[in-house]
Design an enzyme around this catalytic site. Structure first.
Site, PDB file in Angstrom:
ATOM      1  N   LYS A  14       7.439 -21.578  10.623  1.00 53.27           N
ATOM      2  CA  LYS A  14       7.283 -21.879   9.202  1.00 53.27           C
ATOM      3  C   LYS A  14       6.214 -21.015   8.548  1.00 53.27           C
ATOM      4  O   LYS A  14       6.354 -20.621   7.389  1.00 53.27           O
ATOM      5  CB  LYS A  14       7.052 -23.368   8.941  1.00 53.27           C
ATOM      6  CG  LYS A  14       5.910 -23.991   9.709  1.00 53.27           C
ATOM      7  CD  LYS A  14       5.912 -25.484   9.466  1.00 53.27           C
ATOM      8  CE  LYS A  14       4.968 -26.273  10.321  1.00 53.27           C
ATOM      9  NZ  LYS A  14       4.227 -25.663  11.388  1.00 53.27           N
ATOM     10  N   ARG A  87       2.855 -33.656   5.791  1.00 49.81           N
ATOM     11  CA  ARG A  87       3.213 -34.027   7.168  1.00 49.81           C
ATOM     12  C   ARG A  87       3.315 -35.534   7.351  1.00 49.81           C
ATOM     13  O   ARG A  87       3.590 -35.991   8.461  1.00 49.81           O
ATOM     14  CB  ARG A  87       2.185 -33.483   8.159  1.00 49.81           C
ATOM     15  CG  ARG A  87       2.362 -32.002   8.369  1.00 49.81           C
ATOM     16  CD  ARG A  87       1.550 -31.483   9.517  1.00 49.81           C
ATOM     17  NE  ARG A  87       1.783 -30.059   9.590  1.00 49.81           N
ATOM     18  CZ  ARG A  87       1.168 -29.237  10.420  1.00 49.81           C
ATOM     19  NH1 ARG A  87       0.287 -29.691  11.269  1.00 49.81           N
ATOM     20  NH2 ARG A  87       1.427 -27.963  10.401  1.00 49.81           N
ATOM     21  N   ARG A 154      -5.358 -20.791  20.710  1.00 49.08           N
ATOM     22  CA  ARG A 154      -5.949 -21.853  19.901  1.00 49.08           C
ATOM     23  C   ARG A 154      -6.200 -23.078  20.765  1.00 49.08           C
ATOM     24  O   ARG A 154      -5.384 -23.417  21.608  1.00 49.08           O
ATOM     25  CB  ARG A 154      -4.953 -22.255  18.795  1.00 49.08           C
ATOM     26  CG  ARG A 154      -5.139 -21.516  17.520  1.00 49.08           C
ATOM     27  CD  ARG A 154      -3.943 -21.646  16.612  1.00 49.08           C
ATOM     28  NE  ARG A 154      -3.548 -23.018  16.308  1.00 49.08           N
ATOM     29  CZ  ARG A 154      -2.564 -23.330  15.458  1.00 49.08           C
ATOM     30  NH1 ARG A 154      -1.905 -22.373  14.835  1.00 49.08           N
ATOM     31  NH2 ARG A 154      -2.235 -24.582  15.230  1.00 49.08           N
ATOM     32  N   ARG A 165       0.383 -33.084  19.382  1.00 48.65           N
ATOM     33  CA  ARG A 165       0.914 -32.596  18.101  1.00 48.65           C
ATOM     34  C   ARG A 165       2.420 -32.841  17.997  1.00 48.65           C
ATOM     35  O   ARG A 165       2.917 -33.166  16.924  1.00 48.65           O
ATOM     36  CB  ARG A 165       0.609 -31.094  17.937  1.00 48.65           C
ATOM     37  CG  ARG A 165      -0.869 -30.847  17.685  1.00 48.65           C
ATOM     38  CD  ARG A 165      -1.238 -29.411  17.927  1.00 48.65           C
ATOM     39  NE  ARG A 165      -0.764 -28.545  16.877  1.00 48.65           N
ATOM     40  CZ  ARG A 165      -0.506 -27.251  17.057  1.00 48.65           C
ATOM     41  NH1 ARG A 165      -0.653 -26.695  18.254  1.00 48.65           N
ATOM     42  NH2 ARG A 165      -0.108 -26.530  16.056  1.00 48.65           N
TER      43      ARG A 165
HETATM   44  P1  AMP Z   1      -0.970 -25.996  12.025  1.00 46.27           P
HETATM   45  O1  AMP Z   1      -1.653 -24.677  12.151  1.00 46.27           O
HETATM   46  O2  AMP Z   1      -0.094 -26.061  10.811  1.00 46.27           O
HETATM   47  O3  AMP Z   1      -0.260 -26.425  13.264  1.00 46.27           O
HETATM   48  O4  AMP Z   1      -2.137 -27.079  11.770  1.00 46.27           O
HETATM   49  C1  AMP Z   1      -3.195 -27.222  12.693  1.00 46.27           C
HETATM   50  C2  AMP Z   1      -3.820 -28.604  12.590  1.00 46.27           C
HETATM   51  O5  AMP Z   1      -4.367 -28.811  11.272  1.00 46.27           O
HETATM   52  C3  AMP Z   1      -2.847 -29.765  12.783  1.00 46.27           C
HETATM   53  O6  AMP Z   1      -2.586 -30.025  14.163  1.00 46.27           O
HETATM   54  C4  AMP Z   1      -3.630 -30.887  12.128  1.00 46.27           C
HETATM   55  O7  AMP Z   1      -4.723 -31.304  12.928  1.00 46.27           O
HETATM   56  C5  AMP Z   1      -4.207 -30.183  10.896  1.00 46.27           C
HETATM   57  N1  AMP Z   1      -3.262 -30.243   9.764  1.00 46.27           N
HETATM   58  C6  AMP Z   1      -2.599 -29.204   9.206  1.00 46.27           C
HETATM   59  N2  AMP Z   1      -1.830 -29.625   8.186  1.00 46.27           N
HETATM   60  C7  AMP Z   1      -1.995 -30.977   8.113  1.00 46.27           C
HETATM   61  C8  AMP Z   1      -1.468 -32.002   7.275  1.00 46.27           C
HETATM   62  N3  AMP Z   1      -0.601 -31.736   6.298  1.00 46.27           N
HETATM   63  N4  AMP Z   1      -1.859 -33.282   7.512  1.00 46.27           N
HETATM   64  C9  AMP Z   1      -2.754 -33.576   8.467  1.00 46.27           C
HETATM   65  N5  AMP Z   1      -3.282 -32.666   9.302  1.00 46.27           N
HETATM   66  C10 AMP Z   1      -2.918 -31.371   9.122  1.00 46.27           C
END
Ligand code: AMP
Length: 211
Positions: A14, A87, A154, A165
Site C-alpha cells: 500500500k 485502521r 524494523r 500486527r
Molecule cells: P505501518 O508502517 O503502516 O505498518 O505502521 C507501523 C505502526 O504504526 C503500526 O504497527 C501501528 O503501531 C502504528 N500505526 C500506523 N497507522 C496506524 C493507525 N491508523 N492506527 C493505529 N496505529 C497505527
C-alpha cells in the site's frame, strides 16, 4: 478535502501504491506509520509515547492517530492519499466525517506472501527511508541511497511483532471492508501482481472518477 485511501495486510504494497497515486494526482501522501516513526527517531513527546506500542506491533490509540493526521495536513494540498489510515472503525468514522472520500482501495494478498515480502523489508536507521531487497533494493548492500545510513530490519518487522500486527489487522482493520463497501466506496485489488500491474488496476478503477 478529497481523499483516496489504501488499506491491506502488512506487506501488501500500500505504501508503494499510495506514493505512485499521490505523485500522479499531485496529492499529499500521508503515511501514518512513517509519520510515527519520524516522531520516534526525533524522540519527540509523541514519539516517546508511541515507541513501545509500535515496536510491540500494537495499534496506537485513536486519539494520537487523529493528532498526527491533523498536524500533518499541508495547507496547499489539492487532495490526500491516506496510507495506513484508517485502521479501526472509530478512525473510519472520523475519516468520513472530516474528509470527502473518493475511493478506498483494499489491497488483497495471501498472508504467506505478505510475510515473505515483509521479511525483505529494510529501513534506514538514520533518515527512515524504506527499501525492499527484492522489489526496491538499495544501490549498495545495507547502505541508504539517500543519506548513507545503515539499513536495518524494523523492530516491528521481527517475528513476534509481525504476528501481533497481523492479529490487529484481522481483528480491527478487516472490518473496514464492510464499512466502505456499504458506502459504495470499496475497490478490491489483487496485490499479488507486480507493482506496475497493481498500479494499472488502480488507475483503471479511478479512471471513471477522474474523467
Ligand atoms: P505501518 O508502517 O503502516 O505498518 O505502521 C507501523 C505502526 O504504526 C503500526 O504497527 C501501528 O503501531 C502504528 N500505526 C500506523 N497507522 C496506524 C493507525 N491508523 N492506527 C493505529 N496505529 C497505527
Amino acid at each position: 478535502m478529497q481523499c483516496f485511501v489504501f488499506f491491506g495486510i502488512q506487506g501488501s504494497g500500500k505504501g508503494t501504491q499510495a506514493e505512485l497515486l499521490s505523485e500522479n494526482l499531485n496529492y499529499q501522501h500521508i503515511n501514518i506509520g512513517d509519520l510515527f516513526r519520524e516522531q520516534v527517531l526525533r524522540q519527540t513527546d509523541l514519539g516517546l509515547q508511541v515507541q513501545d506500542i509500535i515496536s510491540r506491533g500494537e495499534l496506537v490509540p485513536d486519539s494520537l492517530v487523529f493528532e498526527i493526521v491533523d498536524s500533518s495536513l499541508l495547507p496547499e494540498r489539492q487532495g490526500i492519499v491516506f496510507d495506513g489510515f484508517p485502521r479501526t472503525l472509530v478512525q473510519a468514522e472520523y475519516l468520513v466525517e472530516h474528509f470527502q472520500v473518493r475511493q478506498v482501495f483494499f489491497l488483497e494478498l495471501a498472508e504467506a506472501v505478505a510475510i515473505r515480502r515483509i521479511s525483505s523489508r529494510r529501513i534506514c536507521n538514520s533518515c527512515g527511508e524504506n527499501y525492499n531487497l527484492e522489489s526496491d533494493p538499495p544501490r549498495q548492500d545495507d547502505v541508504c541511497d539517500k543519506c548513507g545510513g545503515e539499513l536495518v530490519i524494523r523492530n516491528d518487522d521481527k517475528p513476534e511483532a509481525i504476528s501481533r500486527r497481523l492479529t490487529e489487522f484481522y481483528e480491527q482493520t478487516l472490518a473496514l471492508k464492510e464499512f466502505f463497501a456499504s458506502r459504495d466506496l470499496l475497490s478490491e485489488i489483487d496485490a499479488s501482481q507486480d507493482v506496475e500491474e497493481v498500479a494499472a488496476a488502480i488507475r483503471k478503477a479511478i479512471g471513471s472518477l477522474l474523467n
